[in-house]
Design a protein around this motif. Structure first.
Motif, PDB file in Angstrom:
ATOM      1  N   GLN A 134      -2.733   2.683  -0.269  1.00 23.44           N
ATOM      2  CA  GLN A 134      -2.442   4.081  -0.566  1.00 23.44           C
ATOM      3  C   GLN A 134      -2.119   4.846   0.712  1.00 23.44           C
ATOM      4  OE1 GLN A 134      -5.402   5.954  -2.956  1.00 23.44           O
ATOM      5  NE2 GLN A 134      -4.181   7.773  -3.368  1.00 23.44           N
ATOM      6  N   ARG A 135      -2.823   4.528   1.772  1.00 16.61           N
ATOM      7  CA  ARG A 135      -2.540   5.201   3.036  1.00 16.61           C
ATOM      8  C   ARG A 135      -1.187   4.764   3.588  1.00 16.61           C
ATOM      9  NH1 ARG A 135      -7.310   5.013   7.074  1.00 16.61           N
ATOM     10  NH2 ARG A 135      -8.061   6.653   5.687  1.00 16.61           N
ATOM     11  N   VAL A 136      -0.825   3.497   3.407  1.00 18.49           N
ATOM     12  CA  VAL A 136       0.493   3.031   3.839  1.00 18.49           C
ATOM     13  C   VAL A 136       1.583   3.797   3.109  1.00 18.49           C
ATOM     14  CG1 VAL A 136       2.090   1.078   3.804  1.00 18.49           C
ATOM     15  CG2 VAL A 136      -0.253   0.737   4.558  1.00 18.49           C
ATOM     16  N   ALA A 137       1.379   4.026   1.811  1.00 18.34           N
ATOM     17  CA  ALA A 137       2.350   4.808   1.046  1.00 18.34           C
ATOM     18  C   ALA A 137       2.459   6.230   1.588  1.00 18.34           C
ATOM     19  CB  ALA A 137       1.949   4.839  -0.429  1.00 18.34           C
ATOM     20  N   GLY A 138       1.316   6.814   1.951  1.00 22.15           N
ATOM     21  CA  GLY A 138       1.336   8.150   2.541  1.00 22.15           C
ATOM     22  C   GLY A 138       2.055   8.176   3.872  1.00 22.15           C
ATOM     23  N   LEU A 139       1.832   7.160   4.684  1.00 21.05           N
ATOM     24  CA  LEU A 139       2.508   7.083   5.988  1.00 21.05           C
ATOM     25  C   LEU A 139       4.012   6.892   5.817  1.00 21.05           C
ATOM     26  CD1 LEU A 139      -0.047   4.838   7.912  1.00 21.05           C
ATOM     27  CD2 LEU A 139       0.276   7.311   8.137  1.00 21.05           C
ATOM     28  N   ALA A 140       4.420   6.156   4.783  1.00 26.77           N
ATOM     29  CA  ALA A 140       5.845   5.981   4.514  1.00 26.77           C
ATOM     30  C   ALA A 140       6.498   7.312   4.147  1.00 26.77           C
ATOM     31  CB  ALA A 140       6.045   4.961   3.393  1.00 26.77           C
ATOM     32  N   LEU A 141       5.794   8.126   3.363  1.00 29.88           N
ATOM     33  CA  LEU A 141       6.308   9.456   3.033  1.00 29.88           C
ATOM     34  C   LEU A 141       6.437  10.324   4.289  1.00 29.88           C
ATOM     35  CD1 LEU A 141       4.503  10.457  -0.295  1.00 29.88           C
ATOM     36  CD2 LEU A 141       6.963  10.229   0.077  1.00 29.88           C
ATOM     37  N   ILE A 142       5.450  10.232   5.177  1.00 28.28           N
ATOM     38  CA  ILE A 142       5.498  10.999   6.423  1.00 28.28           C
ATOM     39  C   ILE A 142       6.699  10.585   7.259  1.00 28.28           C
ATOM     40  CG2 ILE A 142       4.319  11.385   8.627  1.00 28.28           C
ATOM     41  CD1 ILE A 142       1.677  11.183   7.080  1.00 28.28           C
ATOM     42  N   ALA A 143       6.918   9.271   7.385  1.00 31.68           N
ATOM     43  CA  ALA A 143       8.065   8.781   8.148  1.00 31.68           C
ATOM     44  C   ALA A 143       9.376   9.258   7.529  1.00 31.68           C
ATOM     45  CB  ALA A 143       8.026   7.254   8.219  1.00 31.68           C
ATOM     46  N   GLY A 144       9.437   9.254   6.185  1.00 35.05           N
ATOM     47  CA  GLY A 144      10.631   9.747   5.520  1.00 35.05           C
ATOM     48  C   GLY A 144      10.871  11.220   5.774  1.00 35.05           C
TER      49      GLY A 144
END
Length: 321
Positions: A134-144
């Motif tokens: 779930q945190r990886v998904a959040g970090l992917a959104l941040i990078a986007g």
């Protein structure tokens, strides 16, 4: 990595951590707005850093002398210098310069907004902390979100735009603060010790060097032309509030909740700062900025939900030194 046993976080430490988080939210949001508005003032970015280092250094050294017999222990010289360079000289040089190119909304997204991304990478590298899915998904959104904001400014680079310069400086400053966050955790540095390391190092290195360079005319300092009201305000806000108060509060949040979760707690900073810049600074938000802000905020909230509910910290960090 330190293998000392950990103990569950007690309720009192939890309350202290959340109180410090609230202080950090207020000051970090104000920092973005004040730093951006400073671009229309008299002082240069390096003048702002000089005032920050001078005021905070004097205050912190005085506090250290008062605390020394009871709680303060000296850091090894290499760690003292590392924290001072990373979170002091380098971070401030990049952050203050960035707001002379980039608007406050970009600062909100790329400075505190991308901090969890850099902290997670640093924690994975130095602490061997693997993020949850779930945190990886959040970090992917941040990078986007970062790509939406920064990519839009790069498209205007060939047209003579300079916002992209500020965006790159903001990303660099955020990466440095993320590294500082992880190092504090790795080295078991208390909140006061870490902030004192930054303030004292900058006081004995950056302050005299900049004063000498300004006196000799080697740098374009505008301290002599600035009104005393501006100097006093920036000295108090940048040196006392932003450095001393927010520095100690943020590092206390780190030792309470952990490096990665601490940066997720700042999820409210980007939207508040970006939206406040519209009426206070007269800045308009481009569509890409809106989408980038939404992605970063969503990533922060998603990562916060994925944080471990029960936090454990090393006992030596919680004890007074």
């Amino acid at each position: 990595m330190d293998s000392r046993p950990v103990v569950p976080l007690d309720p009192r430490a939890n309350r202290v951590g959340w109180a410090c988080a609230a202080v950090v939210l207020c000051i970090w949001t104000s920092f973005i707005l004040v730093a951006r508005s400073s671009a229309s003032g008299t002082l240069s970015p390096f003048d702002l850093a000089f005032l920050r280092f001078l005021v905070s250094g004097l205050v912190l050294v005085a506090l250290a002398r008062w605390r020394a017999p009871r709680t303060h222990t000296a850091l090894p010289t290499a760690r003292w210098a590392a924290l001072g360079v990373i979170a002091g000289v380098a971070y401030c040089g990049l952050a203050y310069s960035a707001f002379f190119f980039a608007p406050a909304a970009h600062g909100a997204v790329l400075l505190p907004g991308s901090l969890p991304l850099w902290t997670a990478l640093g924690a994975w590298w130095l602490l061997r902390e693997r993020p949850t899915r779930q945190r990886v998904a959040g970090l992917a959104l941040i990078a986007g979100g970062d790509l939406l904001v920064g990519g839009a400014s790069l498209l205007h680079a060939l047209d003579g735009g300079t916002v992209w310069i500020g965006d790159l400086l903001l990303l660099g400053a955020s990466a440095l603060w993320g590294l500082y966050t992880v190092l504090c955790r790795r080295w078991r540095v208390s909140a006061f010790e870490a902030t004192l390391a930054i303030g004292s190092f900058c006081l004995v290195s950056a302050v005299p060097l900049y004063a000498l360079a300004a006196a000799a005319g080697w740098v374009d300092s505008r301290l002599g032309a600035a009104p005393w009201s501006e100097i006093l305000f920036q000295g108090v806000f940048q040196g006392l509030l932003s450095m001393v108060v927010a520095g100690i509060a943020f590092t206390q949040v780190v030792v309470t909740f952990g490096a990665v979760r601490s940066t997720m707690i700042t999820a409210l900073v980007p939207p508040i700062a970006a939206l406040a810049a519209v009426p206070l600074l007269g800045e308009a938000l481009a569509p890409t900025t809106w989408f980038g802000l939404a992605a970063v905020t969503g990533g922060l909230l998603l990562g916060l939900r994925g944080a471990t509910a029960r936090t454990s910290v090393p006992r030596p960090v919680l004890e007074a030194r």
